[in-house]
Enzyme design. Structure first.
Site, PDB file in Angstrom:
ATOM      1  N   ASN A  54      33.414  87.650  78.866  1.00 41.47           N
ATOM      2  CA  ASN A  54      34.125  86.943  77.797  1.00 41.47           C
ATOM      3  C   ASN A  54      33.225  85.935  77.083  1.00 41.47           C
ATOM      4  OD1 ASN A  54      36.464  88.347  78.361  1.00 41.47           O
ATOM      5  ND2 ASN A  54      37.386  86.710  79.581  1.00 41.47           N
TER       6      ASN A  54
ATOM      7  N   CYS B 172      39.478  90.137  86.738  1.00 37.99           N
ATOM      8  CA  CYS B 172      38.810  90.886  85.674  1.00 37.99           C
ATOM      9  C   CYS B 172      37.344  90.482  85.555  1.00 37.99           C
ATOM     10  CB  CYS B 172      39.520  90.677  84.337  1.00 37.99           C
ATOM     11  SG  CYS B 172      39.389  88.993  83.700  1.00 37.99           S
ATOM     12  N   HIS B 173      36.899  89.488  86.352  1.00 34.22           N
ATOM     13  CA  HIS B 173      35.520  89.020  86.345  1.00 34.22           C
ATOM     14  C   HIS B 173      35.100  88.573  84.943  1.00 34.22           C
ATOM     15  CE1 HIS B 173      35.915  91.102  90.075  1.00 34.22           C
ATOM     16  NE2 HIS B 173      35.960  92.270  89.471  1.00 34.22           N
ATOM     17  N   CYS B 174      36.069  88.212  84.120  1.00 34.04           N
ATOM     18  CA  CYS B 174      35.858  87.854  82.717  1.00 34.04           C
ATOM     19  C   CYS B 174      35.300  89.013  81.902  1.00 34.04           C
ATOM     20  CB  CYS B 174      34.980  86.616  82.569  1.00 34.04           C
ATOM     21  SG  CYS B 174      35.907  85.071  82.786  1.00 34.04           S
ATOM     22  N   ALA B 175      35.345  90.226  82.458  1.00 30.91           N
ATOM     23  CA  ALA B 175      35.031  91.432  81.682  1.00 30.91           C
ATOM     24  C   ALA B 175      36.364  92.027  81.234  1.00 30.91           C
ATOM     25  CB  ALA B 175      34.237  92.423  82.523  1.00 30.91           C
TER      26      ALA B 175
END
Length: 451
Positions: free
Chosen positions: A118, A392-395
């Site tokens: 992100n 979401c691991h910022c993905a």
């Protein structure tokens, strides 16, 4: 077989005594004991930098500036004038966005990818959708797809770049798929657009998110010909919020600063009608920086070489030879690649488990298990002493693109101090929880990944 003396390496860390299986290293690595002790040794002579006449201030300033030299050497940057430090990768990327803000023209576009953290998408979304529209400027944010195996679709990327593409933003290594885009190809595609930059170049600028790349690979910014590259030290053994932005010197010289205030101004050069900037790299270092964090973080790089090779660079400030850096990272990459391959082989034997990403990857594996919440998996692993990461691991873009509901996966990630026994314990724990967890445990909610 490992190319590292892992037991010797582990003896420099305190976490093994706790019995932890530390397999969440893509989020943050563990600190070696020497770095904590170094902080204690520096504290008695701590003073502010660049603005004091005391012996302590001069000493701290010398160490601080030498830290920039070490960071530049690690990236094979021409000099410290190409380095700026921030709190993390996220702030470094935001610094680029705000520095370029006023140079975008109506009708320009920015190209990024669906693989991004992100931190390398949301700033460009905000720039195009929220910030520039308030100034009446239309700039488009275009997003390149990834292929079924999680690798970047370079053909689609090429189709998005045109003569109005001012900037291409690309991950150096995905923190979800583990895929490493071919940055040489991305550079050629960025060049092909021919955008007329204010500095006189005719090419799209290339910004690389190196948060997962720099800790796993020997990076040569001159060979890659990147314009900007950002990474964080908390993924490279240092327990501090210190991020790095490499940028070509002519860009840092031309770009507006991200932050304004003390120390980024030339001494005494403020009047009611004018302000003159300090020399590089201090033009991009407003206010008091994370002085001890930067010093210790640079020493983390030197200690990393000592942990891997029979050298003695830690606690010194002399030149760090390129050959030592490259050999260090080659050995780390070989070891962690072997761990990752061993993990992948074990995961393939677990029914219903789906790993994401290509066969060749950085040392992480994100996966889901059919009918089981990723959060339940992570919680069950934790009960067996194995540390993973669910979310979401910022993905976020990639998780949505795959149709994952919730947009989450579980991730294991490895570092130089991990052993094959760590991998075996993680895989064995997954085998035990996979059948039992289906009817258990709530879905949970995603939390932001640390950068």
């Amino acid at each position: 077989m490992s190319t590292l003396d892992v037991e010797r390496i582990r003896s420099h860390f305190d976490f093994p005594a706790t019995g932890r299986v530390v397999t969440n290293n893509a989020a943050s690595t563990q600190p070696p004991r020497e770095l904590i002790e170094l902080l204690g040794r520096l504290a008695p002579w701590y003073e502010n930098v660049h603005r004091g006449q005391s012996a302590a201030s001069r000493r701290t300033t010398a160490l601080f500036e030498s830290a920039y030299d070490t960071i530049a050497s690690w990236l094979n940057a021409p000099s410290r004038r190409c380095i700026a430090t921030y709190r993390n990768t996220t702030e470094a990327i935001n610094a680029v966005m705000y520095s370029l803000l006023t140079s975008f023209r109506d009708g320009d576009n920015v190209v990024t990818t669906m693989m991004e953290h992100n931190s390398n998408y949301v700033p460009w979304h905000a720039l195009c959708r929220e910030i520039l529209p308030r100034f009446g400027r239309r700039v488009e944010c275009r997003i390149a797809r990834f292929r079924a195996d999680g690798s970047l679709d370079l053909d689609h990327l090429a189709s998005l770049i045109d003569q109005r593409t001012k900037l291409v933003c690309c991950t150096g290594a995905s923190n979800f798929f583990g895929a490493k885009p071919d940055l040489a190809v991305v550079r050629r595609l960025a060049d092909a657009g021919g955008y007329p930059q204010p500095t006189g170049e005719h090419r799209a600028l290339l910004l690389v998110d190196g948060a997962q790349l720099v800790p796993t690979t020997a990076v040569d910014v001159q060979a890659l010909d990147v314009d900007y590259l950002a990474f964080s030290f908390h993924k490279m053994l240092a327990p501090f919020g210190v991020g790095v932005l490499y940028a070509k010197e002519h860009l840092l010289d031309h770009d507006l600063p991200f932050l304004y205030g003390g120390d980024m101004i030339a001494e005494g050069r403020v009047t009611p009608t004018s302000v003159a900037w300090n020399d590089l790299p201090w033009k991009h270092a407003a206010g008091t920086p994370n002085i001890l964090g930067v010093i210790v973080s640079a020493q983390a790089l030197r200690l990393l070489v000592d942990l891997v090779l029979p050298t003695a660079f830690f606690s010194s400030w002399g030149p760090l030879p390129r050959v030592a850096i490259e050999e260090t990272m080659t050995r780390v990459a070989r070891h962690t690649a072997a761990l990752t391959a061993h993990c992948m082989a074990g995961l393939r034997e677990i029914n219903g488990l789906r790993p994401y990403g290509p066969e060749q990857r950085t040392p992480l594996v994100a996966f889901t298990i059919a009918g089981v919440s990723p959060f339940a998996v992570a919680q069950a692993l934790d009960r067996q002493g194995v540390e993973s990461r669910a979310g979401c691991h910022c993905a976020t873009l990639a998780h949505h693109a795959l149709g994952l509901d919730p947009p989450a996966s579980c991730r294991l990630s490895f570092a130089l101090y991990n052993t094959f026994d760590d991998v075996d314990r993680a895989v064995a724990a997954l085998r035990t929880i996979q059948p039992a967890a289906t009817d258990a445990l709530p879905t949970g909610r995603s939390t932001p990944a640390v950068r």
